[in-house]
Design a protein around this motif. Structure first.
Motif, short mmCIF file in Angstrom:
data_model
loop_
_atom_site.label_atom_id
_atom_site.label_comp_id
_atom_site.label_asym_id
_atom_site.label_seq_id
_atom_site.Cartn_x
_atom_site.Cartn_y
_atom_site.Cartn_z
N GLY A 272 62.39 27.96 8.38
CA GLY A 272 62.31 27.41 9.69
C GLY A 272 61.13 25.90 9.36
N GLN A 273 60.03 26.30 8.40
CA GLN A 273 59.17 25.50 7.94
C GLN A 273 59.67 24.45 7.11
OE1 GLN A 273 56.12 28.26 6.73
NE2 GLN A 273 54.75 27.58 8.20
N ALA A 274 60.63 24.73 6.09
CA ALA A 274 61.08 24.03 5.42
C ALA A 274 62.12 23.02 5.90
CB ALA A 274 61.97 24.89 4.15
N MET A 275 62.98 23.46 6.92
CA MET A 275 63.41 22.30 7.57
C MET A 275 62.73 21.19 8.31
SD MET A 275 65.82 24.60 10.07
CE MET A 275 67.28 23.83 10.55
N ALA A 276 61.63 21.81 8.80
CA ALA A 276 60.62 20.67 9.49
C ALA A 276 59.92 19.79 8.69
CB ALA A 276 59.73 21.52 10.39
N ARG A 277 59.63 20.48 7.59
CA ARG A 277 59.08 19.36 6.39
C ARG A 277 60.13 18.44 6.08
NH1 ARG A 277 57.06 24.32 3.94
NH2 ARG A 277 54.93 24.85 5.12
N ASP A 278 61.43 18.72 5.90
CA ASP A 278 62.50 17.81 5.53
C ASP A 278 62.61 16.71 6.36
OD1 ASP A 278 65.34 17.49 4.14
OD2 ASP A 278 65.38 17.32 6.45
N VAL A 279 62.36 17.04 7.79
CA VAL A 279 62.57 15.92 8.78
C VAL A 279 61.30 15.13 8.61
CG1 VAL A 279 62.46 15.63 11.22
CG2 VAL A 279 63.67 17.42 10.43
N LEU A 280 60.16 15.84 8.32
CA LEU A 280 58.92 15.05 8.34
C LEU A 280 58.97 13.93 7.16
CD1 LEU A 280 55.77 17.31 8.87
CD2 LEU A 280 56.52 15.16 10.24
N SER A 281 59.73 14.32 6.04
CA SER A 281 59.63 13.45 4.78
C SER A 281 60.87 12.33 5.04
CB SER A 281 59.84 14.20 3.54
OG SER A 281 60.86 15.04 3.53
N HIS A 282 61.73 12.50 5.93
CA HIS A 282 62.64 11.44 6.10
C HIS A 282 62.67 10.74 7.55
CE1 HIS A 282 64.43 14.25 3.08
NE2 HIS A 282 64.92 12.94 2.57
N VAL A 283 62.02 11.05 8.19
CA VAL A 283 61.80 10.27 9.66
C VAL A 283 60.49 10.08 9.94
CG1 VAL A 283 62.61 10.26 12.11
CG2 VAL A 283 63.80 11.69 10.42
N GLU A 284 60.11 8.99 10.25
CA GLU A 284 58.61 8.33 10.51
C GLU A 284 58.22 8.79 12.00
OE1 GLU A 284 56.67 4.29 10.02
OE2 GLU A 284 58.13 4.82 8.67
N THR A 285 58.81 8.30 13.10
CA THR A 285 58.18 8.96 14.54
C THR A 285 59.40 9.94 14.93
OG1 THR A 285 57.10 6.92 14.49
CG2 THR A 285 57.43 8.30 16.59
N ILE A 286 59.11 11.12 15.02
CA ILE A 286 60.10 12.29 15.52
C ILE A 286 59.96 12.53 16.82
CG2 ILE A 286 60.76 14.64 14.97
CD1 ILE A 286 59.20 14.38 12.06
N LYS A 287 61.42 12.31 17.29
CA LYS A 287 61.54 12.65 18.75
C LYS A 287 62.61 13.84 18.54
CE LYS A 287 59.23 9.09 21.37
NZ LYS A 287 57.98 9.85 21.11
N ALA A 288 62.48 15.17 18.37
CA ALA A 288 63.45 16.20 18.33
C ALA A 288 63.94 16.83 19.41
CB ALA A 288 62.68 17.07 17.34
N GLY A 289 65.29 17.45 19.26
CA GLY A 289 65.97 18.21 20.09
C GLY A 289 66.49 19.44 19.08
N VAL A 290 66.25 20.70 19.95
CA VAL A 290 66.69 21.68 18.88
C VAL A 290 67.57 22.38 19.74
CG1 VAL A 290 65.56 24.02 17.81
CG2 VAL A 290 64.06 21.92 18.09
N ILE A 291 68.59 22.87 18.71
CA ILE A 291 69.62 23.87 19.45
C ILE A 291 69.56 25.19 18.83
CG2 ILE A 291 71.99 24.44 19.78
CD1 ILE A 291 71.36 22.03 21.68
N THR A 292 69.24 26.25 19.37
CA THR A 292 68.90 27.43 18.79
C THR A 292 70.04 28.33 19.20
OG1 THR A 292 67.35 29.29 18.29
CG2 THR A 292 67.13 28.39 20.55
N GLY A 293 70.23 29.64 18.38
CA GLY A 293 71.27 30.48 18.66
C GLY A 293 71.02 31.14 19.78
N SER A 294 69.76 31.66 19.87
CA SER A 294 69.21 32.64 21.10
C SER A 294 67.81 32.66 21.24
CB SER A 294 70.11 33.95 20.50
OG SER A 294 68.76 34.73 20.76
N GLU A 295 67.63 33.04 22.40
CA GLU A 295 66.09 33.05 23.03
C GLU A 295 65.52 34.33 22.55
OE1 GLU A 295 65.45 30.37 26.96
OE2 GLU A 295 66.87 32.28 26.98
#
Ligand code: BGC
Length: 306
Positions: free
Chosen positions: A142-165
């Protein structure tokens, strides 16, 4: 009337359980010395779980064991727990179970107390008496995914779809994502929705999310079929400007990556999880020690040729 029809439903369920048990006893008799292992996954028939099952079956065939895979028809923790209950009563030589929530702990502990070795796969319950866990380090990925986003998008406005709560491994992935994004003043999670690991739900939830928050520029998919649904919703809304990252390198997801519809995928090794969990059971049955935690390989994939 309602009571009568409910009674009918329970009777059918009961009959099925009994029938299943008789079938299992027949299988056992025909196995002779071959250890009889039961694996309980999240669903009976699912692109991801079929790989876990097939890995386990391939191992069983090569090592003179027998694997019975079971899962609910639709993802449902209560049904999954019922299967675990039935499996314990069959008293197999080993149990491999996706430990999706702490409500599974009493049953896992009961199996251990009754002398059945239990290994968790894909999702762990470290506070139970299970002997070993085989699967991804979900928080770290999960952390690795977020770091990937941080290194490719400057200002992040994220929506997350998760499998389950409620599934712990999805919650761990989400916690990993949040732990990194919340540290950055350039990132914000605007919305989190649940797909119940179904592509159609991922599509509908993403569609609604993008209607409610058109400023979303990053979509994160936490379970295997989420990126498919997310890109379908983006197509309907004509959105091509969104950075997409999500779990699992299943065939369709890799096709989306190759087409540039998805930017980054997180690979897991479901086939290997099936094989390794069987290998752990085999080692336990042979009387040897096993590691408490076996993290199968998981990494970020940005290029299909990698
Ligand atoms: C998870 C599985 C889940 C599957 C559903 C995978 O990422 O590891 O637990 O069943 O997604 O699509």
């Amino acid at each position: 009337m309602l009571a009568l029809s409910l009674y009918g439903v329970f009777l059918i369920l009961d009959m099925r359980a009994i029938h299943g048990q008789i079938e299992d006893e027949k299988i056992r008799e025909s196995l002779g010395e071959r250890p009889y292992i039961i694996m309980i996954g999240e669903v009976e028939d699912h692109a991801y779980w079929n790989l876990v099952r097939d890995g386990g079956k391939a191992y069983a065939e090569a090592h003179h064991m027998y694997l019975h895979y079971m899962g609910p028809e639709n993802p449902n923790p209560n049904d999954q727990r019922d299967l675990l209950r039935q499996a314990i009563d069959i008293k197999p030589d080993g149990l491999i179970v996706q430990g999706i929530s702490d409500t599974f702990i009493p049953l896992i502990n009961e199996a251990i107390a009754r002398g059945i070795p239990v290994v968790t796969v894909d999702s762990d319950q470290p506070d139970s008496d299970r002997i070993s866990y085989v699967g991804t380090d979900n928080y770290a990925m999960g952390q690795a995914m977020a770091r990937d986003v941080l290194s490719h998008v400057e200002t992040i406005k994220a929506g997350v779809i998760t499998g389950s709560e409620t599934n712990d491994h999805h919650q761990l992935r989400l916690a990993g994502i949040e732990s990194v994004l919340n540290e950055s003043d350039q990132a914000e999670i605007l919305s989190v929705a649940v797909s119940n690991i179904k592509r159609v739900n991922a599509r509908e939830k993403t569609y609604q999310m993008l209607r409610d928050y058109p400023e979303i520029n990053v979509l994160v998919g936490v379970s295997a079929l989420d990126v498919i649904g997310m890109t379908e919703a983006m197509d309907v809304l004509g959105r091509e400007d969104i950075y997409v990252v999500g779990f699992d390198t299943l065939k369709e997801n890799l096709e989306l990556l190759a087409k540039g519809r998805v930017d980054t995928l997180v690979s897991q090794q479901p086939y290997e999880m099936g094989m390794r969990s069987m290998d752990v059971i085999r080692t336990i049955l042979d009387g040897h020690d096993v590691p408490e935690m076996i993290h199968t390989e998981s990494r970020l994939v940005r290029d299909v040729t990698q």
